[in-house]
Design a protein around this motif. Structure first.
Motif, PDB file in Angstrom:
ATOM      1  N   ASN A  38      21.494  17.986  33.921  1.00  0.00           N
ATOM      2  CA  ASN A  38      22.938  18.088  33.669  1.00  0.00           C
ATOM      3  C   ASN A  38      23.721  17.031  34.439  1.00  0.00           C
ATOM      4  O   ASN A  38      24.917  17.168  34.666  1.00  0.00           O
ATOM      5  N   GLN A  42      22.732  10.224  30.388  1.00  0.00           N
ATOM      6  CA  GLN A  42      22.248  11.502  30.897  1.00  0.00           C
ATOM      7  C   GLN A  42      20.937  11.264  31.633  1.00  0.00           C
ATOM      8  O   GLN A  42      20.052  10.551  31.156  1.00  0.00           O
ATOM      9  N   HIS A  45      28.067  15.826  24.712  1.00  0.00           N
ATOM     10  CA  HIS A  45      28.719  15.546  25.993  1.00  0.00           C
ATOM     11  C   HIS A  45      28.734  14.049  26.300  1.00  0.00           C
ATOM     12  O   HIS A  45      29.706  13.527  26.864  1.00  0.00           O
ATOM     13  N   SER A  92      21.976  15.966  25.543  1.00  0.00           N
ATOM     14  CA  SER A  92      23.243  16.552  25.095  1.00  0.00           C
ATOM     15  C   SER A  92      24.124  15.445  24.527  1.00  0.00           C
ATOM     16  O   SER A  92      24.976  14.869  25.215  1.00  0.00           O
ATOM     17  N   VAL A 104      25.881  22.659  31.066  1.00  0.00           N
ATOM     18  CA  VAL A 104      24.605  22.136  30.570  1.00  0.00           C
ATOM     19  C   VAL A 104      23.490  22.585  31.504  1.00  0.00           C
ATOM     20  O   VAL A 104      23.654  22.562  32.733  1.00  0.00           O
TER      21      VAL A 104
END
Length: 659
Positions: A36, A105, A90, A87, A79
């Protein structure tokens, strides 16, 4: 236990190529784990803009990356911390902001603590020794209290500091710290950061030597790196390492640290399901002008099949640390070489094998290699980790969680902090030492002493410069007294240069017991700005694969006839697709040699477990020399034993210059 496999399809750094990361025993690269956390790069606005971007996008702002005003660490609390799909929503949300140039990410990977294992015959309950129980531990030690010795109750068990033959050890086989203490050096003014699972900074033996200002919790993103509680005391690792360095003297608690007047900082970053490049980088680049030494007792999984190393941001942090840290003198990075035993090779660990870190192996109190020790050509020196495994106090005595003590800390995890403590003593003796100075001091002052390989696989030998080394122990066991003496009188080194000596790019096949031999003739960049006449580190960037990667063995021979095994057999490594791609195998065995002439690389498949025929394909070898144009040791002073080393090297250098 959930079994997950991750593949890192990206450059580890300028020096690292494609690497398959094995997690929990699987080597398939079919799926990656993402976290995340995001790396976000902005085109303008700095930290103020970063906070606003995070807020508008639903993210939480964490920090700049390595002090940058354009790159930042964001997390999204909605997340999952580990998942199998990126993701995209995002990431798109971040990229839609006009200030955002890049949003990535972060992938997750495993980093394992080294040396966390109960010793043979010692139940877990014995690892928790409260202070009132210390008298019971000492009942078999008749002569523990000596007037000039520290009065700490466990000092008599700290055979690595003063070996009097305790637990079956060899008297005198220790770190010779008392010689440094008698010279007045105890680590004052030096801070070592323990990059680990936190530090019990409330411990009576640590609290007065704890540097709160330089500490940080990268797992919880706050300034309180206290270990997370577990029933198994798994998060005692960092506290034990901290005590080896900076446990207070003469306070009637536990033992005493190698540099008992130095400070320790806690950088909690290891206690989480998956590591990220951002967390590693920010830990290794945390307050580089306040922290002198970074000590790491962890690395890629020691399963004999993992080949892995630092990613891009982490490599940037380390390189920036050695170039800019300590106000330009360079941070010292100390690394535990690994606990994979005879079936692993620490040259497959890109942290321990980096030329910017000092890789430390371990020995027992009677001079043998421990069963978990890995061998490799990048190890610079050794300290101690275990005594006789059949005895209760077989390991290293140090601090433990919740104001407790232990005598069973073990593994190369225990070895690296001892080295960090000795380096702290040297830095007090000479605050102007650079990161390179510390490596030269390590080579010149380490001693063979009584160290030997009980398996008779790795013998002591001399390189072309007259320096004695061993594939397991490096240049020997660290000698605090000798290092401090030499550090005190140390003269600055000549400038360091990097010479690309040549490459062989050719597809060649080789089978089991059918080796190939390649050569590079080099003048070591003579007459150019990168001329190298006296070696420090040497790197061989090799691209090779085999139907069974673990059966590849590579030897490199220098013009002065020193042979380094830069890759040994790893029987558990059954990878067969990717092999090694421009992997930087490093050796320190040719230290101080003259590099001009013919270098020889021998690549082979050796017989494996089933004696099957393996087919390999070699594609590339690039040789890179790192060292000085001018002699490094002409004006150095040393203790008597180290002076012998200096004399041999100087004589070789004089002969080389005449030629």
């Amino acid at each position: 236990m959930v079994k997950i496999s991750v593949c890192a399809h990206r450059n580890v750094a300028v020096l690292f190529g494609l690497v398959c990361l094995s997690i929990f025993g699987l080597t398939s690269c079919s799926q990656e784990v993402v976290t995340n956390s995001w790396l976000v790069e902005l085109s303008q606005g700095g930290e103020v803009a970063a906070r606003e971007v995070a807020k508008r996008s639903g993210f939480t702002y964490v920090s700049p990356v390595l002090g940058s005003d354009t790159e930042f660490h964001f997390v999204h609390n909605a997340v999952s911390k580990s998942r199998f799909r990126r993701s995209v929503v995002h990431t798109r949300k971040l990229k839609s902001h006009p200030f955002v140039k890049r949003a990535v990410q972060q992938t997750g990977f495993v980093r394992s603590k080294r040396g966390y294992r109960p010793l043979a015959g010692v139940p877990l309950s014995d690892l928790r020794l409260k202070n009132p129980d210390i008298a019971e531990l000492l009942k078999d030690e008749k002569d523990v209290v000596i007037t000039k010795d520290p009065t700490d109750p466990l000092f008599g068990k700290e055979w690595f500091l003063k070996n009097r033959g305790q637990s079956g050890g060899i008297p005198g086989l220790d770190l010779n710290v008392e010689a440094a203490w008698e010279m007045g050096f105890t680590g004052k003014g030096v801070t070592t950061a323990i990059m680990d699972d936190g530090i019990d900074y409330l411990h009576e033996d640590l609290k007065n030597n704890y540097n709160a200002e330089a500490s940080y919790d990268f797992s919880s993103n706050d300034h309180f790196p206290y270990p997370r509680y577990t029933d198994t005391w798994f998060n005692s690792h960092g506290t034990r390492c901290a005590g080896e360095i900076a446990a207070a003297r003469d306070n009637n608690v536990c033992g005493v640290g190698v540099a008992y007047d130095s400070k320790v900082a806690g950088l909690r970053m290891l206690d989480q399901p998956f590591m990220t490049d951002l967390i590693e980088a920010n830990a290794m680049g945390h307050m580089p002008n306040h922290i002198d030494i970074y000590s790491a007792s962890w690395g890629p999984t020691d399963d004999g099949k993992t080949v892995d190393g630092p990613r891009n941001l982490t490599m940037r942090a380390i390189v920036k640390g050695v170039n800019e840290g300590r106000n330009g003198k360079g941070n010292i990075y100390v690394w535990a070489s690994g606990d994979g035993g005879q079936e692993d090779d620490c040259n497959c660990d890109g942290y321990a094998a980096s030329m910017w870190t000092i890789s430390i192996n371990s020995a027992t109190n009677d001079g043998q290699t421990a069963g978990y020790d890995e061998s490799c050509s990048s190890t610079l020196a050794s300290t101690f980790s275990n005594g006789k495994s059949t005895l209760r106090d077989a390991g290293v005595a140090t601090t433990d969680l919740y104001n407790n003590c232990t005598t069973t800390h073990s593994g190369t995890s225990a070895a690296a902090p001892e080295a960090a403590g000795i380096f702290a003593l040297a830095l007090e003796a000479n605050t102007n030492l650079t990161w390179r100075d510390m490596q030269h001091l390590t080579v010149l002052t380490s001693k063979r002493n009584r160290l030997f390989d009980p398996y008779l696989k790795h013998f002591w030998q001399y390189n072309g410069a007259g320096l004695e080394f061993n594939h397991l122990f490096g240049y020997g066991v660290l000698d605090a007294g000798a290092m401090v003496y030499m550090a005190k009188h140390w003269k600055p080194l000549p400038e360091r240069f990097h010479c690309t000596a040549g490459s062989v790019v050719q597809k060649m096949s080789f089978g089991t017991n059918e080796p190939i031999t390649l050569t590079i003739d080099t003048d070591a960049c003579k007459g150019t700005k990168n001329e190298v006449n006296f070696l420090e580190h040497l790197q061989a960037f090799v691209t090779v694969r085999s139907s069974y990667r673990g059966n590849i063995v590579i030897h490199l021979t220098s013009p002065m006839n020193t042979t380094s095994m830069i890759l040994s057999q790893r029987p558990n490594d059954d990878e067969h697709k990717n092999g090694f791609t421009r992997w930087p195998f490093m050796t320190t065995h040719t230290w101080a040699e003259a590099p001009s002439g013919t270098w020889t690389l021998r690549v082979e498949n050796v017989p494996g477990k089933n004696n099957a025929y393996d087919e390999g394909v070699f594609r590339e070898w690039t040789l890179v020399l790192h060292g000085t144009r001018d002699p490094p040791y002409n004006h150095q002073e040393a203790d008597e034993q180290s002076q012998v080393k200096l004399f041999k090297v100087k004589r070789m250098h004089e002969a080389a210059q005449k030629e």
